[in-house]
Design a protein around this motif. Structure first.
Motif, PDB file in Angstrom:
ATOM      1  N   SER A   1      -6.528  -3.025   1.312  1.00 28.16           N
ATOM      2  CA  SER A   1      -7.135  -1.700   1.378  1.00 28.16           C
ATOM      3  C   SER A   1      -7.846  -1.485   2.709  1.00 28.16           C
ATOM      4  CB  SER A   1      -8.126  -1.519   0.219  1.00 28.16           C
ATOM      5  OG  SER A   1      -8.741  -0.261   0.299  1.00 28.16           O
ATOM      6  N   PHE A   2      -8.556  -2.519   3.160  1.00 24.73           N
ATOM      7  CA  PHE A   2      -9.354  -2.393   4.375  1.00 24.73           C
ATOM      8  C   PHE A   2      -8.479  -2.238   5.617  1.00 24.73           C
ATOM      9  CE2 PHE A   2     -11.638  -4.349   7.976  1.00 24.73           C
ATOM     10  CZ  PHE A   2     -12.784  -3.559   7.991  1.00 24.73           C
ATOM     11  N   TYR A   3      -7.455  -3.083   5.724  1.00 21.10           N
ATOM     12  CA  TYR A   3      -6.657  -3.115   6.948  1.00 21.10           C
ATOM     13  C   TYR A   3      -5.495  -2.128   6.967  1.00 21.10           C
ATOM     14  CZ  TYR A   3      -9.092  -7.193   8.744  1.00 21.10           C
ATOM     15  OH  TYR A   3     -10.070  -8.039   9.239  1.00 21.10           O
ATOM     16  N   LEU A   4      -5.041  -1.676   5.804  1.00 26.00           N
ATOM     17  CA  LEU A   4      -3.852  -0.820   5.763  1.00 26.00           C
ATOM     18  C   LEU A   4      -4.080   0.510   5.048  1.00 26.00           C
ATOM     19  CD1 LEU A   4      -0.805  -0.536   6.355  1.00 26.00           C
ATOM     20  CD2 LEU A   4      -0.379  -1.640   4.146  1.00 26.00           C
ATOM     21  N   ALA A   5      -4.456   0.442   3.763  1.00 26.98           N
ATOM     22  CA  ALA A   5      -4.478   1.658   2.962  1.00 26.98           C
ATOM     23  C   ALA A   5      -5.593   2.623   3.362  1.00 26.98           C
ATOM     24  CB  ALA A   5      -4.615   1.296   1.477  1.00 26.98           C
ATOM     25  N   SER A   6      -6.806   2.110   3.568  1.00 28.59           N
ATOM     26  CA  SER A   6      -7.920   3.003   3.917  1.00 28.59           C
ATOM     27  C   SER A   6      -7.734   3.681   5.276  1.00 28.59           C
ATOM     28  CB  SER A   6      -9.241   2.234   3.885  1.00 28.59           C
ATOM     29  OG  SER A   6      -9.552   1.860   2.563  1.00 28.59           O
ATOM     30  N   PRO A   7      -7.334   2.952   6.331  1.00 30.91           N
ATOM     31  CA  PRO A   7      -7.054   3.638   7.589  1.00 30.91           C
ATOM     32  C   PRO A   7      -5.971   4.711   7.445  1.00 30.91           C
ATOM     33  CG  PRO A   7      -7.240   1.289   7.959  1.00 30.91           C
ATOM     34  CD  PRO A   7      -7.244   1.483   6.484  1.00 30.91           C
ATOM     35  N   ALA A   8      -4.921   4.419   6.661  1.00 24.65           N
ATOM     36  CA  ALA A   8      -3.867   5.418   6.444  1.00 24.65           C
ATOM     37  C   ALA A   8      -4.425   6.647   5.740  1.00 24.65           C
ATOM     38  CB  ALA A   8      -2.734   4.800   5.612  1.00 24.65           C
ATOM     39  N   LEU A   9      -5.282   6.426   4.742  1.00 24.25           N
ATOM     40  CA  LEU A   9      -5.902   7.539   4.026  1.00 24.25           C
ATOM     41  C   LEU A   9      -6.752   8.391   4.967  1.00 24.25           C
ATOM     42  CD1 LEU A   9      -6.642   8.999   1.354  1.00 24.25           C
ATOM     43  CD2 LEU A   9      -8.529   7.373   1.126  1.00 24.25           C
ATOM     44  N   LEU A  10      -7.544   7.746   5.810  1.00 17.89           N
ATOM     45  CA  LEU A  10      -8.420   8.475   6.724  1.00 17.89           C
ATOM     46  C   LEU A  10      -7.620   9.286   7.736  1.00 17.89           C
ATOM     47  CD1 LEU A  10     -11.149   5.744   7.264  1.00 17.89           C
ATOM     48  CD2 LEU A  10     -11.461   7.940   6.114  1.00 17.89           C
TER      49      LEU A  10
ATOM     50  N   LEU B   1       1.593   7.936   1.314  1.00 14.84           N
ATOM     51  CA  LEU B   1       1.913   7.065   0.176  1.00 14.84           C
ATOM     52  C   LEU B   1       1.055   5.800   0.192  1.00 14.84           C
ATOM     53  CD1 LEU B   1       3.809   6.658  -2.258  1.00 14.84           C
ATOM     54  CD2 LEU B   1       5.394   5.505  -0.712  1.00 14.84           C
ATOM     55  N   ILE B   2       0.939   5.181   1.367  1.00 15.70           N
ATOM     56  CA  ILE B   2       0.116   3.979   1.497  1.00 15.70           C
ATOM     57  C   ILE B   2      -1.354   4.300   1.254  1.00 15.70           C
ATOM     58  CG2 ILE B   2      -0.705   2.236   3.129  1.00 15.70           C
ATOM     59  CD1 ILE B   2       2.084   2.401   4.453  1.00 15.70           C
ATOM     60  N   GLY B   3      -1.819   5.426   1.803  1.00 23.96           N
ATOM     61  CA  GLY B   3      -3.218   5.833   1.620  1.00 23.96           C
ATOM     62  C   GLY B   3      -3.570   6.074   0.165  1.00 23.96           C
ATOM     63  N   GLY B   4      -2.547   6.418  -0.651  1.00 17.99           N
ATOM     64  CA  GLY B   4      -2.810   6.668  -2.063  1.00 17.99           C
ATOM     65  C   GLY B   4      -3.266   5.445  -2.826  1.00 17.99           C
TER      66      GLY B   4
END
Length: 306
Positions: free
Chosen positions: A39-48, A192-195
């Motif tokens: 979440s920290f390295y991939l999903a959260s940055p994508a969401l932001l 999709l990743i940010g989700g």
């Protein structure tokens, strides 16, 4: 207020699922770490990136940032003043200041902004203030105290922009300020990743609550009380006063700034304390107590301002 309570209920249920999975032995601390890091390295940055791409960056970076920054700076300054008065060493004072002003913007701030407030971009002022100013400053002081050699200027200046959440926030803000839209072939996978960012963070948080360390002896009630009151009462109150009387935020912005300033102490403060061996017990207990206090404080703020 009903929507806010519904958002908090959603968050609580997902956290509870994480705690249940940990209790049943389905997810252990190693798996929890994998969830958090993903979440920290991939999903959260994508969401932001995807959220800020469509946000009004000028609004994010104006009044809310001033109010959020004011809450952080004044609260941390008050703690440092108390630490100097009590004769604490500089390293412990830094950890105590982080305990009193460094909010859990990642694991709880993004979900609360997204689900309880309906806009994940509302957490960006807190993220930027912490990742670009508060954390680098604190780590620099700790490095100077514990390292046999003074950290280089390059290391000090580049530390803030190596954080994935900072990179995601800055990329999203650049897209917003330049009115640029990502190609669909890039935006779709990022979306999709940010989700997965929010559910992964909340499940990992629930696992940490179930399996993580609980408070023990070693920190005086007075020290823990000062840090907790500064974090859960003074910081949101200062942010509210600055937001209302200094920068004139509207009711929705004022509620968001106040609520997000009342988030509990971030878990990475404990990681920093362990890394530098300063204020470890204080960081552990401050995180636990402020997390317990965050729900009733959030309900009070919602009742008064929502």
């Amino acid at each position: 207020m009903g929507g806010v309570l519904e958002g908090f209920a959603t968050i609580a249920i997902v956290i509870g699922c994480g705690a249940l999975l940990a209790h049943l032995g389905i997810i252990d601390l190693k798996a929890q770490r994998s969830l958090s890091l993903t979440s920290f390295y991939l999903a959260s940055p994508a969401l932001l990136v995807t959220v800020l791409e469509d946000a009004d960056a000028t609004k994010v970076l104006s009044g809310p940032l001033v109010a959020t920054a004011g809450g952080v700076v004044i609260t941390a300054a008050l703690l440092v003043a108390v630490a100097v008065w009590r004769g604490l060493d500089a390293g412990t004072s830094v950890i105590a200041a982080l305990c009193s002003a460094y909010v859990n913007a990642g694991n709880l701030g993004i979900p609360i902004a997204a689900y309880a407030l309906g806009d994940a971009s509302l957490i960006v002022p807190a993220l930027l203030m912490q990742l670009l100013v508060l954390q680098p400053l604190a780590l620099t002081v700790l490095d100077v105290m514990t390292s046999p050699t003074r950290p280089s200027l390059t290391k000090v200046l580049t530390r803030p922009v190596t954080n994935p959440l900072t990179i995601g926030s800055l990329l999203g803000l650049v897209l917003s300020l330049t009115d640029t839209e990502l190609p669909r072939t890039l935006h779709a996978p990022l979306e999709l990743i940010g989700g997965m960012a929010v559910p992964a963070m909340l499940i990992a948080y629930g696992v940490a609550l179930r399996l993580g360390p609980t408070p023990g002896r070693g920190v005086t009630p007075a020290a823990l009380g000062v840090v907790t009151v500064l974090k859960m009462v003074v910081q949101p109150l200062v942010a509210y006063l600055i937001g209302r009387f200094a920068v004139g935020l509207d009711a929705e912005e004022l509620f968001a700034v106040t609520l997000l300033s009342a988030l509990p102490t971030a878990q990475n403060v404990f990681v920093i304390a362990l890394r530098y061996d300063r204020g470890v017990l204080l960081a552990r207990d401050a995180i636990f107590v402020s997390t317990l206090a965050s729900a009733p404080v959030a309900l009070v703020i919602s009742a008064l301002l929502a």
